[in-house]
Design a protein around this motif. Structure first.
Motif, PDB file in Angstrom:
ATOM      1  N   ASP A  62       0.848  -1.180   0.000  1.00 40.87           N
ATOM      2  CA  ASP A  62       0.000   0.000   0.000  1.00 40.87           C
ATOM      3  C   ASP A  62       0.890   1.240   0.000  1.00 40.87           C
ATOM      4  O   ASP A  62       1.872   1.312   0.733  1.00 40.87           O
ATOM      5  CB  ASP A  62      -0.895  -0.006   1.251  1.00 40.87           C
ATOM      6  CG  ASP A  62      -1.887   1.139   1.270  1.00 40.87           C
ATOM      7  OD1 ASP A  62      -2.513   1.401   0.234  1.00 40.87           O
ATOM      8  OD2 ASP A  62      -2.043   1.764   2.332  1.00 40.87           O
ATOM      9  N   GLY A  63       0.584   2.187  -0.865  1.00 41.62           N
ATOM     10  CA  GLY A  63       1.369   3.413  -0.943  1.00 41.62           C
ATOM     11  C   GLY A  63       2.538   3.346  -1.901  1.00 41.62           C
ATOM     12  O   GLY A  63       3.200   4.365  -2.125  1.00 41.62           O
ATOM     13  N   LYS A 115      -0.098   5.962  -6.941  1.00 39.25           N
ATOM     14  CA  LYS A 115       0.169   5.192  -5.727  1.00 39.25           C
ATOM     15  C   LYS A 115      -0.888   4.123  -5.541  1.00 39.25           C
ATOM     16  O   LYS A 115      -2.068   4.343  -5.810  1.00 39.25           O
ATOM     17  CB  LYS A 115       0.177   6.111  -4.506  1.00 39.25           C
ATOM     18  CG  LYS A 115       1.357   7.042  -4.485  1.00 39.25           C
ATOM     19  CD  LYS A 115       1.407   7.811  -3.191  1.00 39.25           C
ATOM     20  CE  LYS A 115       2.654   8.675  -3.168  1.00 39.25           C
ATOM     21  NZ  LYS A 115       2.801   9.378  -1.907  1.00 39.25           N
ATOM     22  N   ASP A 117      -3.445   1.953  -3.574  1.00 39.13           N
ATOM     23  CA  ASP A 117      -4.341   2.161  -2.436  1.00 39.13           C
ATOM     24  C   ASP A 117      -5.031   0.838  -2.160  1.00 39.13           C
ATOM     25  O   ASP A 117      -5.832   0.374  -2.971  1.00 39.13           O
ATOM     26  CB  ASP A 117      -5.365   3.252  -2.755  1.00 39.13           C
ATOM     27  CG  ASP A 117      -6.299   3.531  -1.584  1.00 39.13           C
ATOM     28  OD1 ASP A 117      -5.979   3.159  -0.440  1.00 39.13           O
ATOM     29  OD2 ASP A 117      -7.362   4.129  -1.831  1.00 39.13           O
ATOM     30  N   GLU A 119      -7.506  -1.370   0.217  1.00 37.74           N
ATOM     31  CA  GLU A 119      -8.559  -1.369   1.227  1.00 37.74           C
ATOM     32  C   GLU A 119      -9.143  -2.771   1.263  1.00 37.74           C
ATOM     33  O   GLU A 119      -9.589  -3.277   0.242  1.00 37.74           O
ATOM     34  CB  GLU A 119      -9.644  -0.342   0.876  1.00 37.74           C
ATOM     35  CG  GLU A 119      -9.156   1.085   0.915  1.00 37.74           C
ATOM     36  CD  GLU A 119     -10.236   2.078   0.512  1.00 37.74           C
ATOM     37  OE1 GLU A 119     -11.367   1.655   0.203  1.00 37.74           O
ATOM     38  OE2 GLU A 119      -9.934   3.273   0.505  1.00 37.74           O
ATOM     39  N   ASN A 126      -4.296   5.065  -7.388  1.00 34.71           N
ATOM     40  CA  ASN A 126      -4.706   6.468  -7.405  1.00 34.71           C
ATOM     41  C   ASN A 126      -3.746   7.183  -8.347  1.00 34.71           C
ATOM     42  O   ASN A 126      -2.588   7.407  -8.011  1.00 34.71           O
ATOM     43  CB  ASN A 126      -4.649   7.094  -6.009  1.00 34.71           C
ATOM     44  CG  ASN A 126      -5.805   6.658  -5.157  1.00 34.71           C
ATOM     45  OD1 ASN A 126      -6.881   6.357  -5.657  1.00 34.71           O
ATOM     46  ND2 ASN A 126      -5.590   6.608  -3.855  1.00 34.71           N
TER      47      ASN A 126
END
Length: 138
Positions: A62-63, A115, A117, A119, A126
């Motif tokens: 993530d990121g 990046k 993302d 969830e 994104n």
């Protein structure tokens, strides 16, 4: 005479967005109803993203910053699109400001950078930059 001037001024103010609508960018393909309005200031910087495949996005952190080459094949809703490359598909989110007046269709090859993302069990990109690329880039 003052009424005519006031009406003319009002019509001029109202008509400006109508004339500008033809030069906006966005996605023009399946599930797309019209190009999306775009505004962005130009900013530069360094990023160390390497081209990766859509199928690898779920395995990455993530990121993490990624770069993808492929095409946007469908608008899913609002600013959410389906991106496809040779490895598979991934959902991407492209804010209106990042289109920079460019319009793309499923036939266009694009490079997107953004990046990851994550969830729950879903991963998407994104998008922070999008540009058209020539057919011979992989």
């Amino acid at each position: 005479m003052k009424k005519i001037a006031a009406v003319a001024t009002l019509l001029a103010i109202i008509s400006v967005p109508v004339f500008a609508a033809g030069t906006e960018g966005g996605f023009n393909g399946p599930a797309s109803t019209s190009p999306v309005s775009q505004v962005q200031g130009k900013a530069g910087g360094f990023n160390d993203a390497h081209v990766t495949g859509a199928a690898d996005i779920g395995k990455m952190n993530d990121g993490a910053w990624v770069k993808l080459h492929g095409s946007i094949v469908e608008r899913l809703s609002g600013e959410h699109y389906l991106f496809r490359d040779a490895s598979g598909t991934v959902n991407v989110e492209i804010d209106r400001k990042y289109w920079n007046g460019m319009t793309v269709s499923p036939e266009d090859n694009v490079e997107i950078q953004g990046k990851i993302d994550k969830e729950r069990n879903n991963a998407r990109v994104n998008v922070k930059q999008i540009s058209k690329i020539s057919q011979n880039l992989h």
